[in-house]
Design an enzyme around this catalytic site. Structure first.
Site, PDB file in Angstrom:
ATOM      1  N   CYS C  87       0.822  -1.218   0.000  1.00  0.00           N
ATOM      2  CA  CYS C  87       0.000   0.000   0.000  1.00  0.00           C
ATOM      3  C   CYS C  87       0.847   1.255   0.000  1.00  0.00           C
ATOM      4  CB  CYS C  87      -0.933  -0.001   1.201  1.00  0.00           C
ATOM      5  SG  CYS C  87      -1.886  -1.511   1.325  1.00  0.00           S
ATOM      6  N   HIS C 336      -9.288   3.851  -1.302  1.00  0.00           N
ATOM      7  CA  HIS C 336      -7.919   3.350  -1.163  1.00  0.00           C
ATOM      8  C   HIS C 336      -7.543   2.416  -2.321  1.00  0.00           C
ATOM      9  CE1 HIS C 336      -4.203   2.010   0.477  1.00  0.00           C
ATOM     10  NE2 HIS C 336      -4.643   1.041   1.250  1.00  0.00           N
TER      11      HIS C 336
END
Lengths: 136, 349, 388
Positions: C87, C336
């Site tokens: 991420c 996200h």
């Protein structure tokens, strides 16, 4: 997880076989072949853990990946083994509300997962509350 | 003389009451409980199977006595519910007790007597001097089709016996078998559940073979039932072992410690083995135990066992692992729906 | 080393973009950034692309080349590099681009991030994300990403006075900010009750403690600061770029409730910029779960350990608070798309420093920070940006 990848670590997963650095004495489970503290000056030897420990933190998994979906809800914990290292593992309890930080646990041999109905069965170590057996 | 070096049992904590099964199928619970002499049966956890039960039983055995696992030269697991049709449970057990790789291993199947067949094999290998120790296990997550009579008793559990010559806790003076081709109970390859001949499983199956082996054993040993402190018979229900004991001349007191079926159910390959373990849990030095298993198909193995002083000596710590009585206490009861889920009886996508 | 500036930004809307492909996403963000920098495109010397798992999400590896090709840079043979750090991939692509320009090796560079997550079933995307943790010793035993962060939350709540309501306030505040952000995936405010009534995912975390699965892309264009005004009236200076590592598995961390990699990267960034936490006007942090924002606020030095819940509850992290956190809506409300998140954070801070953030604008914002986390804290990147 693929078959060779599981097979390679079978004895480690079944028997809590980790490693120890002879230079600094630190023990590792999951096993490491390189001491992060002593690096190249450390010699790594096999070390077997007794399977007793304490819950450092835990959660109750309610939504799992497909491989674990039939087992929900289950307790997942970080356990500090009495010899020092911490490991992530499931804790098998009668009711998930039993789980708590500081709970004493011991290792047991259980099915971790399977590759569907026709694939390989992955066995390994889980933990249960370390309580004495009642009088028979 | 070969004998038992150490032993251990394992029983999952979950139980279902026979009343609950009868409720689902509309049967009369009291008739069934009265007829079988069984009140409840053990149920595996979602992540337990014959391999995990076999490993826990074996580890309990090795907890009672410090044995170098590298000295275990053979592992045999008897079961009719091996997790794989092809790939031995015994290899998983060997690895999980660190007995690999210098050992032989195989899975046995002889209905409910595969565990005692494993004991005989280990006795032979030890007696011939081929191995120092052999591990014989009987374990099952027993199968019974929904609503079939078997469903009321098919249970989960097992026991492990380490066979050797050095300082045994119990000597096995002798063993004999009685075997014929008798189709009283079977499961065809690829089928999920066994089928059986109903009442045909009684006289032509269980009673003929148990009595056949028992008579041979008594004859060979030159003993009579009164020479024994305890007796253990295969226990598919409580009625059969009681009746066969009576026919052979054993008393209810002799079979009492080993008759665990009322609270455990029938653990198939584990049944006689768990009964013997429960008897060893209470036995004293010098006690003599008569053991006869039964496996459909059909055959019986009979053993003449004598407990030694070693069972109370320092090298063997009987209380280091749970007794069968302790394993049976503190159960978690489930309803039929959870039982069906635990046993994988619900058809999933 | 020379100073580096952001001269253009572009970001797609975030959400479940059924009609948009992986290629479409990247191209849209890149085009927006070029337009913003008033560049036709021929000047681009290099591309750095943050992407976590195109192999799992769209069964496509080699996305550096794919993107160069579809951006029209293959004919000029512009170098294109994919950067992967779970991420944290976007921030590391940004950092690589900054290093390339600062070194003098390259002049005009694109740093981008892209993730197309909805082309596979949710269970596959969940499993792909779990690969950011230790597959052999965490994933193998049944650990999910929410499960690992839930174990952080359990540890934290056991040791510090964080209430379940305070944790919910993180999501409430981020949804409030997201409602003001035209690109956000979720644009409706929620209440503490919304969070507390949502279903448990991994105790104590509930559905509304978790960031969603999102498609999206973002891109920024970097140039040497000394040339920045050739392209824009409002260049934003990169004052610090910092990165730190920690153990891949949560169980091996020194302290489960501290992301040491955030602390280390934060310290390096403050030192490089010659600043302290008190100088930061706003910060975009990695709130993949509400507990992650609590840790970030503390580990970056905005308050002492154990105080972030109270800080949030008292509104100190809101748009009008002492230190506004996640003005974009954060990962929680803005969305996200894992590889794009780090670049989106930079876009948000640049908008704020330019005074272009509309109803989310922090008055007089001079200095902004981003913090982007890979896995449960095994990789962290921190950047500080300043108005020029």
């Amino acid at each position: 997880m693929s078959v060779p990848r599981f097979w390679r670590k079978i004895s480690k997963r079944y028997n809590l076989e980790g490693t120890r650095c002879t230079q600094c004495g630190r023990t590792f489970y999951p096993p490491r072949t390189f001491c992060p503290d002593c690096r190249r000056s450390g010699e790594i030897v096999p070390f077997r853990f007794q399977g007793k420990g304490e819950v450092v933190t835990f959660t109750v998994i309610r939504t799992a990946s497909d491989a674990f979906a039939r087992q929900t809800p289950f307790v997942l914990a970080i356990i500090r083994l009495d010899e020092g290292p911490r490991v992530t593992a499931q804790v098998v309890v009668e009711n998930v509300s039993e789980a708590h930080i500081g709970m004493r646990v011991r290792s047991v041999f259980r099915r971790i997962g399977t590759e569907g109905d026709s694939g390989v069965i992955y066995y390994g170590t889980k933990f249960v509350p370390d309580v004495p057996y009642p009088e028979g | 003389m070969t004998g038992i070096i150490t032993y251990g049992a394992y029983i999952p904590r979950y139980r279902i009451r026979l009343e609950e099964i009868a409720r689902v199928w509309g049967d009369n619970a009291q008739d069934i409980i009265g007829g079988l002499g069984v009140r409840e049966k053990s149920v595996p956890d979602l992540d337990e199977d014959t391999a995990t039960i076999a490993v826990e039983a074996a580890r309990n055995a090795l907890t009672r006595r410090e044995i170098d696992p590298g000295e275990i030269g053979a592992v045999y697991v008897g079961s009719e519910s091996h997790p794989y049709a092809v790939k031995p449970t015994a290899c998983t057990v060997g690895e999980a007790i660190r007995a690999t790789p210098a050992m032989t291993a195989a899975d046995y199947e002889f209905a409910c007597k595969a565990g005692t067949a494993a004991i005989q094999t280990c006795m032979g290998l030890v007696g011939a001097g081929m191995i120092r120790y052999g591990l014989a296990i009987g374990a099952d997550v027993a199968q019974g089709a929904p609503s079939d009579a078997l469903e009321y008793t098919a249970a989960a559990g097992g026991a492990a016996f380490l066979i050797g010559r050095d300082d045994p806790i119990a000597r096995i003076h002798g063993t004999v078998s009685f075997t014929t081709d008798t189709p009283d109970f079977w499961r065809r390859e690829g089928q999920n559940y066994p089928r059986h001949g109903g009442r045909f499983t009684g006289d032509p199956g269980y009673f003929k073979h148990v009595q056949g082996a028992a008579h041979l054993m008594l004859e060979q040993a030159g003993t009579s039932p009164g020479d024994y402190d305890y007796a253990v018979f295969h226990q598919p229900n409580a009625k059969f072992p009681r009746r066969v004991a009576e026919h052979l001349g054993f008393t209810p007191e002799q079979i009492r410690p080993g008759l665990v079926v009322p609270e455990l159910g029938n653990t198939y390959s584990g049944a006689t083995m768990v009964g013997l373990a429960a008897t060893l849990d209470v036995a004293k030095p010098g006690d003599r135990i008569f053991v006869t298993s039964f496996g459909s198909g059909a055959g019986s193995d009979s053993f003449d066992v004598e407990v030694t002083d070693a069972i109370e000596a320092g090298a063997f710590r009987r209380d280091a692992a749970p007794t069968v009585r302790q394993l049976l206490s503190n159960p978690i009861y489930v309803d039929y729906a959870h039982y069906a889920k635990h046993k994988g009886k619900i058809v999933m996508q | 080393m020379r100073d580096v500036a952001v001269i253009g930004i572009g970001c797609t809307t975030f959400g479940e973009k059924w009609g948009t492909s992986f290629r479409d996403l990247f191209l849209e963000a890149g085009t927006l950034a070029l337009e913003d920098a008033q560049l036709p495109g021929e000047q681009i010397d290099a591309l750095y692309v943050g992407n976590m798992s195109a192999g799992r999400f769209v069964e496509q590896e080699h996305v550096g080349a794919l993107i160069a090709d579809y951006s029209g840079m293959a004919s000029r043979h512009v170098p294109s590099t994919r950067v992967e750090s779970a991420c944290c991939s976007g921030s590391l692509a940004f950092r690589q681009a900054v290093i390339a320009v600062a070194s003098g090796l390259e002049e005009i560079v694109v740093a981008a991030g892209v993730e197309k997550m909805t082309d596979v079933e949710t269970s596959i995307s969940v499993d792909a994300l779990a690969a950011a943790a230790d597959r052999e010793w965490e994933g193998f035993v049944g650990a999910t990403f929410p499960g690992l962060y839930a174990m952080i939350a359990s540890d934290y709540m056991h040791r510090y006075a964080l209430t379940r309501e305070q944790l919910a306030e993180v999501a409430v505040k981020n949804h409030r900010n997201g409602a003001l952000n035209p690109i956000a995936q979720f644009r409706s405010p929620i209440t503490v009750e919304t969070v507390l009534r949502s279903s448990l995912v991994a105790d104590p975390l509930r559905l509304f403690d978790c960031s969603p699965i999102t498609d999206g892309a973002a891109a920024v264009i970097l140039a040497p600061l000394e040339r920045a005004r050739e392209f824009t009236d409002a260049p934003v200076k990169v004052m610090a770029t910092a990165q730190a590592s920690d153990t891949i598995a949560l169980h091996d961390r020194r302290d489960i409730s501290t992301l040491d990699a955030t602390v280390a990267a934060g310290r390096r960034a403050y030192e490089m910029a010659g600043l302290t936490p008190g100088s930061i006007d706003l910060v975009e942090v990695h709130d993949c779960f509400t507990i992650a924002e609590i840790l970030a606020i503390e580990d970056l030095g905005f308050c002492v350990k154990g105080e972030a819940g109270r800080l949030t509850e008292e509104g100190e992290t809101a748009l009008d608070g002492r230190i506004p956190v996640n003005t974009s809506g954060g990962l929680k409300a803005c969305g996200h798309p894992v590889g794009a998140t780090g670049i989106k954070q930079v876009c948000e801070v640049v908008q704020q420093l330019r005074g272009d953030a509309g109803r989310r604008q922090i008055d007089g914002a001079e200095i902004g920070m981003t913090q982007n986390v890979g896995g449960t804290g095994a990789s962290v990147a921190v950047h500080i940006l300043g108005r020029t």
